[in-house]
Motif scaffolding. Sequence first.
Motif, PDB file in Angstrom:
ATOM      1  N   THR A 173       0.716  -1.243   0.095  1.00 16.16           N
ATOM      2  CA  THR A 173       0.014  -0.073   0.080  1.00 16.16           C
ATOM      3  C   THR A 173       0.961   1.281  -0.075  1.00 16.16           C
ATOM      4  N   ALA A 174       1.887   1.256   0.771  1.00 15.77           N
ATOM      5  CA  ALA A 174       3.075   2.541   0.534  1.00 15.77           C
ATOM      6  C   ALA A 174       3.631   2.632  -0.717  1.00 15.77           C
ATOM      7  N   ILE A 175       3.598   1.465  -1.487  1.00 20.52           N
ATOM      8  CA  ILE A 175       4.445   1.681  -2.824  1.00 20.52           C
ATOM      9  C   ILE A 175       3.270   2.157  -3.802  1.00 20.52           C
ATOM     10  N   LEU A 176       1.870   1.618  -3.525  1.00 21.07           N
ATOM     11  CA  LEU A 176       0.870   2.309  -4.316  1.00 21.07           C
ATOM     12  C   LEU A 176       0.718   3.776  -4.236  1.00 21.07           C
ATOM     13  N   MET A 177       0.969   4.056  -2.669  1.00 21.54           N
ATOM     14  CA  MET A 177       0.517   5.678  -2.416  1.00 21.54           C
ATOM     15  C   MET A 177       1.703   6.544  -3.274  1.00 21.54           C
ATOM     16  N   TYR A 178       2.890   5.993  -3.291  1.00 20.84           N
ATOM     17  CA  TYR A 178       3.789   7.103  -3.992  1.00 20.84           C
ATOM     18  C   TYR A 178       3.638   6.705  -5.470  1.00 20.84           C
ATOM     19  N   VAL A 179       3.446   5.663  -6.001  1.00 20.57           N
ATOM     20  CA  VAL A 179       2.900   5.667  -7.421  1.00 20.57           C
ATOM     21  C   VAL A 179       2.014   6.587  -7.689  1.00 20.57           C
ATOM     22  N   SER A 180       1.163   6.578  -6.844  1.00 18.51           N
ATOM     23  CA  SER A 180      -0.153   7.675  -7.369  1.00 18.51           C
ATOM     24  C   SER A 180       0.393   9.113  -7.364  1.00 18.51           C
ATOM     25  N   TYR A 181       1.613   9.563  -7.507  1.00 18.18           N
ATOM     26  CA  TYR A 181       2.187  10.664  -7.524  1.00 18.18           C
ATOM     27  C   TYR A 181       2.323  10.856  -9.018  1.00 18.18           C
ATOM     28  N   ILE A 223      11.987   8.382  -4.661  1.00 13.45           N
ATOM     29  CA  ILE A 223      12.134   8.417  -6.205  1.00 13.45           C
ATOM     30  C   ILE A 223      11.021   9.391  -6.581  1.00 13.45           C
ATOM     31  N   PHE A 224       9.738   9.027  -6.376  1.00 14.58           N
ATOM     32  CA  PHE A 224       8.365   9.652  -6.771  1.00 14.58           C
ATOM     33  C   PHE A 224       8.543  10.968  -6.015  1.00 14.58           C
ATOM     34  N   GLY A 225       8.754  11.157  -4.589  1.00 12.10           N
ATOM     35  CA  GLY A 225       8.781  12.329  -4.114  1.00 12.10           C
ATOM     36  C   GLY A 225       9.628  13.387  -4.766  1.00 12.10           C
ATOM     37  N   ILE A 226      10.943  12.882  -5.121  1.00 11.54           N
ATOM     38  CA  ILE A 226      11.869  13.828  -5.776  1.00 11.54           C
ATOM     39  C   ILE A 226      11.733  14.263  -7.122  1.00 11.54           C
ATOM     40  N   ILE A 227      10.970  13.431  -7.753  1.00 11.90           N
ATOM     41  CA  ILE A 227      10.505  13.610  -9.187  1.00 11.90           C
ATOM     42  C   ILE A 227       9.319  14.754  -8.906  1.00 11.90           C
ATOM     43  N   THR A 228       8.480  14.497  -8.376  1.00 12.78           N
ATOM     44  CA  THR A 228       7.298  15.226  -8.214  1.00 12.78           C
ATOM     45  C   THR A 228       7.685  16.701  -7.692  1.00 12.78           C
ATOM     46  N   PHE A 229       8.763  16.604  -6.821  1.00 11.80           N
ATOM     47  CA  PHE A 229       8.957  18.056  -6.368  1.00 11.80           C
ATOM     48  C   PHE A 229       9.870  18.830  -7.669  1.00 11.80           C
TER      49      PHE A 229
END
Length: 96
Positions: free
Chosen positions: A27-35, A86-92
């Motif tokens: 579920t955590a992986i899915l949460m970050y993929v949702s970025y 990864i997704f947090g940095i890309i989104t930022f």
Amino acid sequence: MGDNKSAKTNQSETTFIKYISWIATITAILMYVSYIPQISNNLAGDKGSPVQPLVAAINCSLWAIYGFKKTPRDWPIVLANFPGVIFGIITFLTAL
């Protein structure tokens, strides 16, 4: 006889915790993929706030380091938080 019951209870709790840890990892992986939709919007010019994904990336970095450095390594924590880095940095970066 009491020791046998206690051993079964401990084994059941250990099995439960193991399953919960992997379900939480997924579920955590899915949460970050949702970025991904936010990243798409950012790239399309509809920029979101960069603050939340930056804080998420920092938080996930700390948890991933913790899980990796812990003895024994806590792979569910590492795997659950690595996509957030990864997704947090890309989104930022795309929100700037």
